[in-house]
Design an enzyme around this catalytic site. Sequence first.
Site, PDB file in Angstrom:
ATOM      1  N   HIS A  94      -6.034   0.593  -8.310  1.00 29.59           N
ATOM      2  CA  HIS A  94      -5.179  -0.255  -9.150  1.00 29.59           C
ATOM      3  C   HIS A  94      -6.007  -1.190 -10.023  1.00 29.59           C
ATOM      4  O   HIS A  94      -5.930  -2.400  -9.917  1.00 29.59           O
ATOM      5  CB  HIS A  94      -4.214  -1.066  -8.279  1.00 29.59           C
ATOM      6  CG  HIS A  94      -3.100  -0.244  -7.731  1.00 29.59           C
ATOM      7  ND1 HIS A  94      -1.893  -0.141  -8.358  1.00 29.59           N
ATOM      8  CD2 HIS A  94      -3.037   0.551  -6.635  1.00 29.59           C
ATOM      9  CE1 HIS A  94      -1.105   0.674  -7.660  1.00 29.59           C
ATOM     10  NE2 HIS A  94      -1.776   1.095  -6.604  1.00 29.59           N
ATOM     11  N   ASP A 115      -5.193   1.421  -2.102  1.00 29.02           N
ATOM     12  CA  ASP A 115      -4.027   2.294  -2.034  1.00 29.02           C
ATOM     13  C   ASP A 115      -3.868   3.115  -3.295  1.00 29.02           C
ATOM     14  O   ASP A 115      -4.421   2.785  -4.346  1.00 29.02           O
ATOM     15  CB  ASP A 115      -2.755   1.458  -1.820  1.00 29.02           C
ATOM     16  CG  ASP A 115      -2.563   0.435  -2.934  1.00 29.02           C
ATOM     17  OD1 ASP A 115      -3.575  -0.206  -3.303  1.00 29.02           O
ATOM     18  OD2 ASP A 115      -1.449   0.290  -3.439  1.00 29.02           O
ATOM     19  N   GLU A 116      -3.113   4.175  -3.171  1.00 25.93           N
ATOM     20  CA  GLU A 116      -2.649   4.976  -4.302  1.00 25.93           C
ATOM     21  C   GLU A 116      -3.767   5.344  -5.290  1.00 25.93           C
ATOM     22  O   GLU A 116      -3.652   5.122  -6.489  1.00 25.93           O
ATOM     23  CB  GLU A 116      -1.522   4.237  -5.039  1.00 25.93           C
ATOM     24  CG  GLU A 116      -0.335   3.958  -4.128  1.00 25.93           C
ATOM     25  CD  GLU A 116       0.829   3.277  -4.827  1.00 25.93           C
ATOM     26  OE1 GLU A 116       1.955   3.696  -4.594  1.00 25.93           O
ATOM     27  OE2 GLU A 116       0.586   2.323  -5.600  1.00 25.93           O
ATOM     28  N   VAL A 117      -4.849   5.933  -4.764  1.00 24.19           N
ATOM     29  CA  VAL A 117      -5.924   6.368  -5.647  1.00 24.19           C
ATOM     30  C   VAL A 117      -5.541   7.695  -6.275  1.00 24.19           C
ATOM     31  O   VAL A 117      -5.060   8.602  -5.609  1.00 24.19           O
ATOM     32  CB  VAL A 117      -7.242   6.525  -4.849  1.00 24.19           C
ATOM     33  CG1 VAL A 117      -8.349   7.013  -5.765  1.00 24.19           C
ATOM     34  CG2 VAL A 117      -7.609   5.204  -4.201  1.00 24.19           C
TER      35      VAL A 117
END
Lengths: 506, 506
Positions: free
Chosen positions: B257, B297-299
């Site tokens: 992010h 998170d959320e790579v």
Amino acid sequence: MKVMRAVNTKQCAPIIYALLQLIIFYAGLNAVKGVWPLPHALTSSVEQYPLNPQTFAFDYGKHSATQQGCSLLDAAFRRYFSLIFPDYTAGRWTEEFLKSSKIYCSVGFPDNLSVSAGQASLNAATVWGILRGLETFSQLVYQDDLGSYFVNETFIEDFPRFQFRGVLLDTSRHYLPVHAILKTLDAMSYSKFNVFHWHIVDDPSFPYQSRSFPELSKKGAFHPATHVYTQSDVRRVISYARMRGIRVLPEFDSPGHTGSWGKGQSDLLTPCYKGGAPSGTFVTSVFPDSYIHLGGDEVDFSCWRSNPHVRAFMQKMGFGGDFPKLEAFYIENIVNITSANNKTSIVWQDVFDYHERVGAHQDFTVLVEVWKHGCYLCKVRQVTKAGLRVILASPWYLDLPGPTHNWARYYTVWPLAFPGSEKQKRLVIGGEVCMWGEYVDATNLFPKLWPRASAAAERLWSDEKQTSSVEKAFPRLEDFRCKLLRRGIQAGPLNVGHCKHEYQGV
Amino acid sequence: MKVMRAVNTKQCAPIIYALLQLIIFYAGLNAVKGVWPLPHALTSSVEQYPLNPQTFAFDYGKHSATQQGCSLLDAAFRRYFSLIFPDYTAGRWTEEFLKSSKIYCSVGFPDNLSVSAGQASLNAATVWGILRGLETFSQLVYQDDLGSYFVNETFIEDFPRFQFRGVLLDTSRHYLPVHAILKTLDAMSYSKFNVFHWHIVDDPSFPYQSRSFPELSKKGAFHPATHVYTQSDVRRVISYARMRGIRVLPEFDSPGHTGSWGKGQSDLLTPCYKGGAPSGTFVTSVFPDSYIHLGGDEVDFSCWRSNPHVRAFMQKMGFGGDFPKLEAFYIENIVNITSANNKTSIVWQDVFDYHERVGAHQDFTVLVEVWKHGCYLCKVRQVTKAGLRVILASPWYLDLPGPTHNWARYYTVWPLAFPGSEKQKRLVIGGEVCMWGEYVDATNLFPKLWPRASAAAERLWSDEKQTSSVEKAFPRLEDFRCKLLRRGIQAGPLNVGHCKHEYQGV
């Protein structure tokens, strides 16, 4: 102050106005910023004119039917001066500005476009149209990064699609302070709403301080001193609304939602209801509007059934066990009372349904508010087929759970998309955003209402063909939401992003 | 001011305190009002003692480890005096009150119940425990209809169930003004939260004004002057939080992010990411807390896959095409950097999942924050089985759509209801309420956060067996919500009803 000239055309007539060629100092490349709700016809150029708050003024056109001394417009000029120049505190109105840059406002020019060289003009058939035009004009003005004010060369023709554009507030489930109501009226005028439907009392509480029945609020309000609307509060709300071109439509919902009434008048609601119709007259003198909302929704027939007096009355009237017939009888009595007081009645669709069952609405001239979910357009079709006028509320229940941030669901509503004659379509006179109060009070009213209600406002004001795209509307609504923040309205965010002037009120 | 005595026990130790027998003037029938979150043990009687703001004072117990001059408690005494007596403006702290009614506060008495006749006392192992006790005491005081203050005879033993009780604010998707953050810290202390997880930067904007990398906010913030947090803002937030017993946990979420980072430091994020780990040191000196949240998170692996430099680096390291391995390598590097700075790392569960896949977390001492939905307790079980500590966030994503008024869904959460050993259960160190910012800014933050976060707060603080009933909790939470309004926190309504003092801030 000069002698006031009364202008009482209540009808929200079509308005047309033009803004052209303010004194030209500067030609820039900035495009005209968005206007919300979208005007019927807007053309603008990159020609950019500075506005100097020290020399700018509103004035009446020479041939205007109203002149200085019309308190409604005089006040509106002062109000919009502050809204247009938020950084400028000393709004002035003196002779020294006679030769300064002006916008000339003229009443009494229906469908007449007024353009003069070197100045701006705003023409409308009525003072109410001028109010809408001032709002539009105020949205055209913008500031550059240095704080200077500009307006671009612009031509606008505008009028509302529907005549009834309402917002309902519910002050029974939670009490809303008067200043929250006044601020809502401000915000309503920014979105060109023109009806404040005041659902003032209901089962949970009776905050209306009646002159004739003071016990109603003394015992029925959440608190008899701090959680009531006095006669003077109500007058203040009505006057504040009128100054903004908004009518106040009071609702005393009966017979289904009167739980709080019995607390103060024990003879009104013995278990559960005795069949005597409470007189509508006690509100007539307080609420001067020509419409009154009678409610009539969600009647609990099992409650009536439980009462021997009700059953005896029904026998006497020859209704047998037909409770919708009793409801129809009740409502017709109330409608007759309100007619005798020169009021037009609005009722929730339940009343239409009861009458439909008992075949009683041949000579029944109420306006029907459609609020139930499911195929609401089927109901609109049915009511208009019966020759009655309709106000649509179903798709605009803002309190319903769901993806609450999704403003588009309130935008993609097509009120006339039902099979029916042209005459039927004309009977759909407008719509209403309903902000029921179960989970709403002054802590969250504003971010829940705005700018979601504004999405409905554009649907009710603007041409449908020009406003069918959510994608095109989004940046304009984002811009409008920033304008609301700038004016102190705590409008919630639409998505990730920012405004130049964020809300500062926490 | 006397010499300050440093008390730096950061651990949120159990506290025990007693309030008994304030000078008895009056015996009434009023029961003790609710305390939120519910204390571990509370007994009270109908014995009612008036509190006179002109004679009431906080004081240190004779044997307290801290005495006057402890700025943290001195300030807390002043703060709680105002909170307890909202109508009384002249809070005083002078010798003239030596003989007045006092509550004696003593630090250094772990698990020690202090009761003295004719006065109240509050004992705790640490100053932080005193802060929590002051909050509890303040909630015990109530006003009668004439405005007089009372407290009932009460005995309380209390300590938190979980040591980590956090609230996340997201200042990247919308900028939150510093005063909104400070007010959130106030409200957090009222619900006994002790961690402010500051999700300070993310893809949409980089409002953190870094000393080492000023370009990050200059180009990455929504606005480089008005939408940033200066070093002094950050220091103010940290100090304000500490005074309320709240640690500030900063999060610089990487590598997934970081969309806004590249705007200011073009060498950080060329399309899409070059594989060099940004140093964590630049935040160490600003955020003194011993924990740091690293995100993780959320790579978007497809983004890395697209980059030839990334692929070349992976070849060199022998990772082949295993992107989770690269992620694990990246995070381990960051964790090592933060360890070298004496910080403990917290990461989102995604990091655990990547490491699980590559079998790399034997000597990996991060705390794992479980946030994904579905069977989140399965994940809690899995992480604790691997010997790692867990913070639970999944059930407390307040921004998710749904019946948003339903506070009970945040209350009926059972963080330890998974099959596992006692040791595993002890690894669940707490939970966190996450207020993501897609649709949240200063206009709606407060009614969205409060009192829904308070529901989670009771789950994290109180004994589960005593707080399993939604029905029993409801009137106490309603009462607490009115207390929040009285303290100026714009907490949303739970259902139909009213508070004696409504929110007045619109």
